[in-house]
Structures are given as structure tokens and as C-alpha cells.
Design an enzyme around this catalytic site. Structure first.
Site, PDB file in Angstrom:
ATOM      1  N   ASN A  14       0.901  -1.150   0.000  1.00 29.72           N
ATOM      2  CA  ASN A  14       0.000   0.000   0.000  1.00 29.72           C
ATOM      3  C   ASN A  14       0.945   1.206   0.000  1.00 29.72           C
ATOM      4  O   ASN A  14       1.567   1.516   1.010  1.00 29.72           O
ATOM      5  CB  ASN A  14      -0.842  -0.054   1.269  1.00 29.72           C
ATOM      6  CG  ASN A  14      -1.999   0.911   1.324  1.00 29.72           C
ATOM      7  OD1 ASN A  14      -2.610   1.061   2.360  1.00 29.72           O
ATOM      8  ND2 ASN A  14      -2.337   1.565   0.226  1.00 29.72           N
ATOM      9  N   ASN A  73      -5.638  10.847   0.256  1.00 29.19           N
ATOM     10  CA  ASN A  73      -5.731   9.816  -0.773  1.00 29.19           C
ATOM     11  C   ASN A  73      -5.375  10.365  -2.151  1.00 29.19           C
ATOM     12  O   ASN A  73      -5.295  11.576  -2.355  1.00 29.19           O
ATOM     13  CB  ASN A  73      -7.149   9.227  -0.804  1.00 29.19           C
ATOM     14  CG  ASN A  73      -7.483   8.445   0.449  1.00 29.19           C
ATOM     15  OD1 ASN A  73      -6.645   7.730   0.983  1.00 29.19           O
ATOM     16  ND2 ASN A  73      -8.718   8.574   0.919  1.00 29.19           N
ATOM     17  N   CYS A  82      -4.811   5.414   8.554  1.00 29.76           N
ATOM     18  CA  CYS A  82      -4.222   4.467   7.607  1.00 29.76           C
ATOM     19  C   CYS A  82      -3.174   3.647   8.348  1.00 29.76           C
ATOM     20  O   CYS A  82      -2.111   4.163   8.689  1.00 29.76           O
ATOM     21  CB  CYS A  82      -3.595   5.195   6.421  1.00 29.76           C
ATOM     22  SG  CYS A  82      -2.743   4.076   5.284  1.00 29.76           S
ATOM     23  N   ASN A  84      -1.361   0.941   7.362  1.00 31.75           N
ATOM     24  CA  ASN A  84      -0.138   0.679   6.601  1.00 31.75           C
ATOM     25  C   ASN A  84       0.741   1.919   6.530  1.00 31.75           C
ATOM     26  O   ASN A  84       1.965   1.850   6.648  1.00 31.75           O
ATOM     27  CB  ASN A  84      -0.482   0.208   5.188  1.00 31.75           C
ATOM     28  CG  ASN A  84      -1.078  -1.182   5.173  1.00 31.75           C
ATOM     29  OD1 ASN A  84      -0.761  -2.011   6.016  1.00 31.75           O
ATOM     30  ND2 ASN A  84      -1.956  -1.440   4.211  1.00 31.75           N
ATOM     31  N   ASN A 170     -11.770   4.749  10.839  1.00 34.36           N
ATOM     32  CA  ASN A 170     -12.445   4.820   9.547  1.00 34.36           C
ATOM     33  C   ASN A 170     -13.369   3.616   9.393  1.00 34.36           C
ATOM     34  O   ASN A 170     -13.177   2.575  10.014  1.00 34.36           O
ATOM     35  CB  ASN A 170     -11.444   4.952   8.385  1.00 34.36           C
ATOM     36  CG  ASN A 170     -10.317   3.947   8.445  1.00 34.36           C
ATOM     37  OD1 ASN A 170     -10.204   3.187   9.389  1.00 34.36           O
ATOM     38  ND2 ASN A 170      -9.484   3.929   7.428  1.00 34.36           N
ATOM     39  N   ASN A 206     -15.156   1.313   3.559  1.00 30.46           N
ATOM     40  CA  ASN A 206     -14.191   0.327   3.076  1.00 30.46           C
ATOM     41  C   ASN A 206     -14.856  -1.043   3.129  1.00 30.46           C
ATOM     42  O   ASN A 206     -15.407  -1.423   4.173  1.00 30.46           O
ATOM     43  CB  ASN A 206     -12.940   0.334   3.958  1.00 30.46           C
ATOM     44  CG  ASN A 206     -12.268   1.695   3.993  1.00 30.46           C
ATOM     45  OD1 ASN A 206     -11.652   2.120   3.029  1.00 30.46           O
ATOM     46  ND2 ASN A 206     -12.404   2.397   5.112  1.00 30.46           N
ATOM     47  N   ARG A 225     -12.319   3.002   0.398  1.00 30.75           N
ATOM     48  CA  ARG A 225     -13.033   4.244   0.123  1.00 30.75           C
ATOM     49  C   ARG A 225     -12.053   5.292  -0.385  1.00 30.75           C
ATOM     50  O   ARG A 225     -11.012   5.533   0.197  1.00 30.75           O
ATOM     51  CB  ARG A 225     -13.702   4.723   1.418  1.00 30.75           C
ATOM     52  CG  ARG A 225     -14.436   6.026   1.311  1.00 30.75           C
ATOM     53  CD  ARG A 225     -15.102   6.389   2.623  1.00 30.75           C
ATOM     54  NE  ARG A 225     -14.138   6.615   3.702  1.00 30.75           N
ATOM     55  CZ  ARG A 225     -14.448   7.160   4.877  1.00 30.75           C
ATOM     56  NH1 ARG A 225     -15.705   7.509   5.135  1.00 30.75           N
ATOM     57  NH2 ARG A 225     -13.522   7.334   5.806  1.00 30.75           N
ATOM     58  N   CYS A 233      -4.985  -2.983   2.997  1.00 30.21           N
ATOM     59  CA  CYS A 233      -5.451  -1.846   3.795  1.00 30.21           C
ATOM     60  C   CYS A 233      -5.224  -2.215   5.254  1.00 30.21           C
ATOM     61  O   CYS A 233      -5.813  -3.174   5.754  1.00 30.21           O
ATOM     62  CB  CYS A 233      -6.931  -1.575   3.529  1.00 30.21           C
ATOM     63  SG  CYS A 233      -7.670  -0.341   4.634  1.00 30.21           S
ATOM     64  N   GLY A 234      -4.361  -1.468   5.936  1.00 33.91           N
ATOM     65  CA  GLY A 234      -3.978  -1.813   7.297  1.00 33.91           C
ATOM     66  C   GLY A 234      -5.130  -1.808   8.282  1.00 33.91           C
ATOM     67  O   GLY A 234      -5.270  -2.725   9.098  1.00 33.91           O
ATOM     68  N   THR A 235      -5.968  -0.772   8.235  1.00 30.61           N
ATOM     69  CA  THR A 235      -7.091  -0.734   9.166  1.00 30.61           C
ATOM     70  C   THR A 235      -8.097  -1.825   8.841  1.00 30.61           C
ATOM     71  O   THR A 235      -8.723  -2.384   9.740  1.00 30.61           O
ATOM     72  CB  THR A 235      -7.778   0.643   9.157  1.00 30.61           C
ATOM     73  OG1 THR A 235      -8.164   0.980   7.821  1.00 30.61           O
ATOM     74  CG2 THR A 235      -6.858   1.720   9.716  1.00 30.61           C
TER      75      THR A 235
END
EC number: 5.1.1.7
Length: 329
Positions: A14, A73, A82, A84, A170, A206, A225, A233-235
């Protein structure tokens, strides 16, 4: 004309441009200028290859944290968090201040970060806190007729899939599926709809499809998103890990291996005395290159770009992951 120095980084592939606002003397930039710069620099057609976004690093507004991370973004929208990206910011700031652990300010929280034991292949590895974790519909926001969505079919979204929703902070919509559903276009259709004008997730969401690999491993694919499909996507990986632990009554603190198209991370969780859950995301923080661009009249022109040798180390992990995932199909 402005000359902007950057570090090209990635967490689980990412990828981002990390920009230190103080060193570049751009702390007075408006949010609009940050967004416009991100749109131009992150264009995949740019000579630097573009990115999923920009990580703007600056001084914290609070006493204690060693810095603040703001994520923009590639489309110019702001991400509240985020995971990552935070790993790479953690490495950047910890190395800058000669520390092994500290706190970093994000848009919604001040989070613990620290250097961790390598996941393998001498890959720089960092652990970051993911919180706050909330399930209330208003925190996403979400309008699907329930206050908390956990492992429940929502016919308006899909007649068969059971969904869970959580903000970290998020918003994430998560469903566990088999390989046949992963191979279909269900995820792209649903995620595209929920990230356009719709009555269920007015701010978008997401969307992650998750496949169980074993008791201690899952595969996650996420439509982000503001970005679309990314390598990871880390989260999302953190949120999906929590839902898996809750569904299977796993011990929160036990590490879960999370595989994705960008590699592999580990996630643990814990609950404090007040019942609040926090997550720990452990994964690579790779510095791909360092360089500079000229920003003039809304045009970004490459000046310098010098690669490191770190991507080769990470590709060894990716090869191992791909070989493993082939055995699970």
C-alpha cells in the site's frame, strides 16, 4: 516554484509518498493545496509511478507525540486513519528521533508505535496501535436499520452474505466468504455502489471480503473508500482480524496472521479495564526510494529519485506469500 523532497514508502505494498512538512517548509499549505498536490503526484501515469496517497508528517498539536500524520488519498480526499501508512510514519519518526517506541498523533487519536521483530528476510517491521474501535452505527455512519451490525444478512446489500461493521476509526464493512465469491464480481459491484451516492453509508465505506485459511490465518481483500482495490489496507486487516476473533471466540491477544495481495501482517487485540478494545498491527515499513519534485503552476515535475535496496527484501516475502496462497485456493 517549490522543491518538495519525499520518501517513497509502502506498508504491505500500500504505497505512499511521505512528505515531511517541516523539512520542506510547507506547514502553511492549505488543505486544498495538499489535496491538489496529492492528486498530481499520486497519478499512476506520473514518471514516479504514482501512489495510493501522501503521508504528510508534521509536528504534533499535542504535548507528548513525536509527530502528526495526515493522510490524503490519491483522489484528494482525506483518510481519518491508515494503518499501513502509520507503520512507515512510525519508522520515519522513530529513526529521526533515535527512538524505538513513542506516540504519534493521527486525525482521531494519539497512538502507540514501536519497532518490532522482523517478519522475516530482514524486513524493517513496526507495530502500531489501531484505535478507537467502535461498533455504533453513528460512528461509521451507517443506516441499515440496526444500531450494531454483527454477522447479519442485510437483504438490501446481498441476499446471502452476513456482514459486520466497525470503525477503527475509519469505517469498515466486512463479510467472510468462500473462494467462489472471491472470484466473482460481487465485491466490486457492492463496494462501488456503497462508495457512490447511497442511503446506507452516506460517507462511503471500506469493503472487505475475508477468507478463512486456518484457525490462525485469514486472507483479506479490500476495496478502499476513495481509492478502490489496493494491495492491502492496514485498518481493514485489523478490523477483519477483530471480527474473526469475535466470531470464533478466539483469545484477543493471540497473533493472527493476515495475508493479502501485498504480503502478510500480524494483528493482536486487547481489551482494557473499561472494556475498550484496541488493536495492534504488525508489518513491514519499507522505504523504496528518496527523491524530489518541482511543484509549479499545479504541475509536478520529477527532479531526483534514488532507489534503496529494501524492495528486494520485501519481494522475497511476497514470493513466499503467493506460493502459500496458491495452496489455499
Amino acid at each position: 516554484m517549490e522543491t518538495i523532497h519525499f520518501t517513497k514508502v509502502h506498508g504491505s505494498q500500500n504505497d505512499f509518498f511521505l512528505v515531511d512538512e517541516e523539512e520542506n517548509h510547507i506547514t502553511e499549505w492549505s488543505d486544498e493545496k495538499r489535496a491538489n498536490f496529492a492528486i498530481k503526484l499520486c497519478d499512476r501515469k506520473h514518471s514516479l509511478g504514482g501512489a495510493d496517497g501522501i503521508l504528510y508528517v508534521t509536528k504534533s498539536s499535542e504535548v507528548g507525540p513525536i509527530g502528526q500524520m495526515r493522510v490524503v488519498n490519491s483522489d484528494g480526499s482525506i483518510a481519518s486513519m491508515c494503518g499501513n501508512g502509520l507503520r512507515t510514519v512510525a519508522r520515519y519518526l522513530l529513526e529521526k528521533h533515535a527512538l524505538t517506541d513513542a506516540k504519534v498523533e493521527t486525525m482521531k487519536a494519539i497512538l502507540d508505535v514501536k519497532k518490532a521483530t522482523s517478519l522475516g528476510f530482514d524486513i524493517p517491521t513496526y507495530q502500531v496501535e489501531i484505535s478507537p474501535v467502535k461498533f455504533a452505527a453513528e460512528t461509521l455512519p451507517m443506516h441499515v436499520g440496526v444500531e450494531k451490525l454483527f454477522n447479519q444478512v442485510i437483504p438490501e446489500l446481498d441476499a446471502e452474505l452476513a456482514f459486520s461493521a466497525v470503525s477503527v476509526p475509519n469505517p469498515h464493512l466486512i463479510t467472510f466468504v468462500d473462494q467462489a465469491v472471491l472470484d466473482s464480481n460481487k465485491q466490486e459491484k457492492l463496494a462501488s455502489y456503497l462508495n457512490s451516492e447511497n442511503p446506507y453509508f452516506p460517507d462511503g465505506v471500506n469493503v472487505s471480503f475475508v477468507k478463512r485459511l486456518s484457525d490462525d490465518a485469514i486472507y483479506v481483500r479490500t476495496f478502499e473508500r476513495g481509492v478502490g482495490f489496493t494491495n492491502a489496507c492496514g485498518t481493514a486487516m485489523s478490523a477483519c482480524s477483530l471480527i474473526k476473533k469475535m466470531l470464533d471466540n478466539d483469545i484477543l491477544e493471540t497473533p493472527l496472521n493476515v495475508y493479502n495481495d501485498g504480503g502478510r501482517v500480524q494483528v493482536t487485540a486487547k481489551k482494557d479495564a473499561a472494556g475498550e478494545i484496541s488493536l495492534q498491527l504488525i508489518g513491514n515499513a519499507t522505504f523504496v526510494s528518496k527523491g524530489s519534485v518541482r511543484y509549479e503552476n499545479d504541475v509536478v515535475t520529477e527532479l531526483t529519485n534514488e532507489a534503496t535496496d529494501e524492495q528486494g527484501q520485501y519481494q522475497a516475502l511476497v514470493k513466499e506469500v503467493k506460493e502459500f496462497l496458491k495452496t489455499t485456493e
